[in-house]
Scaffold this active site. Structure first.
Site, PDB file in Angstrom:
ATOM      1  N   ARG A 177       0.794  -0.979   0.131  1.00  0.00           N
ATOM      2  CA  ARG A 177      -0.161  -0.028  -0.004  1.00  0.00           C
ATOM      3  C   ARG A 177       1.039   1.253  -0.123  1.00  0.00           C
ATOM      4  O   ARG A 177       1.577   1.579   0.910  1.00  0.00           O
ATOM      5  CB  ARG A 177      -0.988  -0.094   1.133  1.00  0.00           C
ATOM      6  CG  ARG A 177      -1.741   1.260   1.381  1.00  0.00           C
ATOM      7  CD  ARG A 177      -3.089   1.150   2.197  1.00  0.00           C
ATOM      8  NE  ARG A 177      -2.580   0.995   3.699  1.00  0.00           N
ATOM      9  CZ  ARG A 177      -3.546   1.240   4.473  1.00  0.00           C
ATOM     10  NH1 ARG A 177      -4.836   1.346   4.285  1.00  0.00           N
ATOM     11  NH2 ARG A 177      -3.260   1.050   5.862  1.00  0.00           N
ATOM     12  N   ASP A 460      -3.853   2.914  13.624  1.00  0.00           N
ATOM     13  CA  ASP A 460      -2.967   3.468  12.588  1.00  0.00           C
ATOM     14  C   ASP A 460      -3.620   4.959  12.467  1.00  0.00           C
ATOM     15  O   ASP A 460      -4.623   5.139  13.489  1.00  0.00           O
ATOM     16  CB  ASP A 460      -3.118   2.914  11.350  1.00  0.00           C
ATOM     17  CG  ASP A 460      -4.330   2.626  10.446  1.00  0.00           C
ATOM     18  OD1 ASP A 460      -5.429   3.416  11.088  1.00  0.00           O
ATOM     19  OD2 ASP A 460      -4.519   1.961   9.613  1.00  0.00           O
TER      20      ASP A 460
END
Length: 540
Positions: A177, A460
């Protein structure tokens, strides 16, 4: 006698390219001339379009603020109504995705993820990472070494880590990602301009790892984050074609799964798949960033779009159910995988906490599997088996359930916008929780780590974004707290911040930079689109 330090490598720089980040031995293998030439090509071809799309995002926000609602685009109705098109066939290593492990690309976590038993590892150079220069380059080194089977690590405590096997067929498929379109890379300049973090991550990954992945029988695969419009997907598709042509690999070799984690993108799922078409590998329900985007997009619209406490918003809320069911229907209609959201729970030494966590993960994954998702995410190796058991019970020997078309699903724009039907209150408890989590997370983020365990959850950047944006929304809409009757004001937020700091481990000084950043984005007059943008500027 002092130990001589390794000499910093020299880079073979293409014309017009400047690298300002510190160099360590081994960096020249990632920052190769081929990679930097690809960065320059992508930048020169696509940077102006990236900036145009970022400006277009702000125009959408302005239109919503003035009273216009998000809706399906009339100009792309022909794409949605054309039943003839499908995405490309499932790529090698991406046929069975029933459990996907997510995590940052530091060396220890890379090995743990590869040994986790998951079918896919989302190797995160974005929200579970930080854009610190060392992470940008060393993450790519670790991915390459994992693919080559040469990766190992010894901890300062003397514990050794290594792959359980070097047979890539037995290891998770790596899906990297990259950073979103909104983030720059300030350490690589082309023609005197900063480059796109997205395109830097793409170029470095492809040049270091595409050929080893193909040699291993898989391919260069990506998760694309935070897109807000199908024309942003078109830029990605053009980048893939430019890169594949430059590297001499066939078009369609790169495959990308797109995270539907912004409110505008929820109204353009089919268009996003269509733009990438032969490069499409599916869509993912990036639910935590989606909540952040819901708040951000409608932050000035008052009670009609006001969410309750973050922890009160579940996947059974009507607007969240509409979002996930539409995603499954859209993907399967076009032959693409639908991947479920993150289970952020992590194992605990407290047996009761552990029991509750595993029960919640099992219930969450059961709902997703029964809804038709082809796989789902977990944030810790200890949760892989639970997710696997749930999807095994639904899939059996089938690799996925793309043939489950969910033609029973019909989702309208009003369904996606039904935020006001979400049960729950705004409370001081929730306000304190947002302050607590945001500051604890940011304190670690600023040191260079993006995946942070807070209160038995692996957080996150999305959690910090939700937390600070909720506070901003409550503050600027004069929300009254249900449990105390107080109105949310800047003074209240600042007072509670001090109270929260007094309860955190360590001293308030340990959290000074994090607190300053948090207040900068939580109580400012203007809303910062992403807190990671000003935070990045504070990094060397």
């Amino acid at each position: 006698m002092s130990t001589p330090q390794p000499t910093a490598p020299a880079l073979d720089l293409p014309e017009g390219v400047e690298v300002t980040g510190a160099l360590k031995p081994g960096y020249e293998q990632i920052l190769s001339r081929e990679a930097l030439e690809l960065v320059a090509t992508l930048h020169r071809e696509l940077e102006d379009r990236r900036q145009e799309r970022l400006a277009a995002r702000r125009q959408v926000m302005d239109s919503v603020a003035s009273g216009q609602d998000l809706d399906f685009l009339p100009e792309t109705a022909h794409i949605r109504e054309d039943d003839s098109w499908r995405v490309g066939e499932h790529a090698p290593g991406l046929v069975d995705r029933r459990v996907e492990m997510t995590g940052p690309t530091d060396r220890k976590m890379t090995i743990n993820a590869m040994n986790s038993g998951a079918r896919v590892w989302l190797a995160d150079q974005e929200d579970a990472n930080t854009p610190k220069w060392e992470n940008v380059v060393e993450g790519e080194i670790n991915l390459r070494d994992a693919i080559l089977g040469t990766i190992s690590f010894s901890s300062p405590e003397g514990k050794d880590y290594a792959l359980s096997t070097t047979d890539q067929a037995q290891l998770p498929t790596i899906v990297m990602r990259p950073r979103g379109w909104h983030l720059d890379e300030k350490h690589i300049l082309v023609d005197g301009r900063r480059t796109s973090g997205s395109l830097v991550d793409l170029a470095l990954f492809l040049c270091a790892s595409a050929r080893p992945q193909l040699d291993a029988g898989k391919g260069p695969y990506l998760y694309l984050p935070k897109m807000e419009h199908h024309l942003e997907a078109r830029i990605w598709n053009d980048a893939f074609n430019l890169a594949q042509d430059a590297l001499g690999i066939p078009r369609g070799t790169i495959r990308a799964t797109c995270l539907i984690e912004t409110y505008p993108a929820a109204f353009q799922m089919e268009e996003i798949l269509y733009e990438l078409k032969e490069h499409s590998a599916g869509l993912n329900a990036g639910r935590w960033d989606y909540l952040f985007s819901v708040i951000k997009t409608y932050r000035t619209r008052g009670a009609e779009m006001l969410l309750p406490d973050r922890n009160a918003v579940t996947m059974t809320a009507p607007f969240m159910r509409a979002y996930t069911e539409l995603l499954v229907r859209t993907c399967h209609k076009r032959g693409a995988h639908a991947i479920g959201g993150m289970a952020a729970f992590i194992p605990s030494k407290d047996e009761e906490v552990n029991k509750v966590a595993f029960e919640k993960v099992r219930a969450d994954k059961t709902r997703e599997a029964q809804d038709g998702f082809d796989g789902s995410w977990v944030a810790h190796p200890g949760m892989v088996q639970t997710c696997l058991e749930v999807f095994d019970s639904v899939l059996g020997e089938r690799p996925n359930q793309v043939d489950k078309l969910r033609e029973d699903v019909s989702v309208s724009a009003a369904d996606l916008l039904s935020v006001d039907q979400t049960p729950g209150d705004v409370t001081e408890v929730g306000l304190r929780s947002n302050i607590d989590v945001a500051i604890q997370y940011l304190a670690v983020w600023l040191t260079g780590r993006g995946a942070v365990a807070v209160h038995n959850l692996m957080e996150d950047a999305a959690t910090a974004e939700i937390s600070r944006s909720q506070i901003w929304q409550w503050l600027h809409n004069d929300v009254t707290l249900a449990d105390t009757g107080a109105t949310v004001t800047r003074e209240l937020v600042e007072r509670l911040t001090q109270e929260v700091l007094a309860e955190l481990p360590g001293t308030p000084e340990d959290y000074r930079a994090a607190t300053d950043l948090f207040l900068q984005v939580a109580v400012a007059d203007d809303f910062a689109d992403f807190l990671t943008v000003p935070a990045y500027e504070t990094m060397d």
